[in-house]
Design an enzyme around this catalytic site. Structure first.
Site, PDB file in Angstrom:
ATOM      1  N   GLU A  41     105.637 156.595  40.615  1.00  0.00           N
ATOM      2  CA  GLU A  41     105.193 156.953  39.271  1.00  0.00           C
ATOM      3  C   GLU A  41     104.990 158.459  39.238  1.00  0.00           C
ATOM      4  OE1 GLU A  41     101.212 156.816  36.530  1.00  0.00           O
ATOM      5  OE2 GLU A  41     101.564 155.064  37.800  1.00  0.00           O
ATOM      6  N   ARG A  45     101.830 165.069  33.839  1.00  0.00           N
ATOM      7  CA  ARG A  45     100.720 166.026  33.753  1.00  0.00           C
ATOM      8  C   ARG A  45     101.175 167.453  34.041  1.00  0.00           C
ATOM      9  NH1 ARG A  45      96.705 162.750  37.789  1.00  0.00           N
ATOM     10  NH2 ARG A  45      97.009 160.692  36.858  1.00  0.00           N
ATOM     11  N   THR A  69     101.135 158.773  32.826  1.00  0.00           N
ATOM     12  CA  THR A  69     100.341 159.595  31.913  1.00  0.00           C
ATOM     13  C   THR A  69     101.062 159.787  30.576  1.00  0.00           C
ATOM     14  OG1 THR A  69      99.663 160.792  33.921  1.00  0.00           O
ATOM     15  CG2 THR A  69      98.700 161.507  31.879  1.00  0.00           C
ATOM     16  N   LYS A 129      98.040 148.045  33.439  1.00  0.00           N
ATOM     17  CA  LYS A 129      97.318 148.906  34.363  1.00  0.00           C
ATOM     18  C   LYS A 129      95.815 148.732  34.137  1.00  0.00           C
ATOM     19  CE  LYS A 129      96.847 153.891  35.331  1.00  0.00           C
ATOM     20  NZ  LYS A 129      97.518 155.194  35.158  1.00  0.00           N
TER      21      LYS A 129
END
Length: 211
Positions: A41, A45, A69, A129
């Site tokens: 993943e 960011r 994100t 998640k």
């Protein structure tokens, strides 16, 4: 990769990585694969996130690259265009979920409460998640909701370590965990791919007793 549930079966630990240098993307993916981890993943960011996903998708196609994100509309399509095969959000809003749904890419949407998990289930999600895992109640929380929400499975992420990961993986409603310890910034900066491969091998050995 057709469903979010399939993401949970890729590896016991999903490496969560914020890359500062696009040049690290391919050697990192190759090191993880050698260690037995076949997904990563890459978070959005940093500015290197999308180009890193693009590099991995093009040069290491056997690695299943996801984009993490995802927090605002538009990011899902950009990630999908870069080659992301699944998407991960820290939390959810209706606007964001509508945008992600439109991308056609499987996703693990973030939930930190029972109500958030139920809301995602109403939209058809069975895999999601759990974030931030440790601050949100960790293993006891997931144990407690397994009874009333038996059809949901989670990828807990946030504050999990190699020492605590087995406790999560032992739960029947946990398919995998997310962890940043597989590719810490100091090892990335040093290009210590051998150490990252070793960490991946140790993580790949963390199997749920049920699985």
């Amino acid at each position: 990769m057709n469903t979010a549930a399939e993401v949970l079966d890729l590896a016991p630990v999903v490496p969560v990585v914020a890359l500062d240098d696009v040049a690290h993307a391919v050697p990192l993916a190759e090191a993880l694969l050698r260690g037995g981890i076949r997904t990563i993943e890459v978070t959005l960011r940093t500015p290197a996130g999308l180009p890193a996903i693009e590099r991995i998708a093009a040069e290491v196609p056997e690695m299943v690259a996801g984009a993490g994100t995802i927090t605002e509309p538009g990011q899902a399509k950009r990630a999908a265009d870069a080659g992301a095969r699944y998407l991960v959000t820290p939390g959810t809003t209706d606007r964001l979920l509508d945008d992600i749904d439109a991308s056609g890419v499987p996703y693990l949407a973030g939930a930190g409460t029972v109500s958030e998990a139920m809301r995602l289930a109403e939209r058809g999600a069975t895999a999601m998640k759990f974030f931030p895992a440790e601050p949100s109640g960790g293993v006891p929380f997931l144990k407690a909701i397994a009874g009333p929400l038996p059809d949901l499975k989670f990828c807990p992420t946030g504050g999990i370590s190699p020492q605590t990961a087995p406790n999560y993986l032992a739960l029947p409603n946990v398919g995998c965990v997310g962890g940043s310890w597989l590719a810490p910034k100091d090892l990335l900066a040093a290009g210590d791919w051998a150490r990252i491969e070793q960490l991946a091998r140790e993580a790949a050995a963390l199997r749920s007793p049920q699985g």
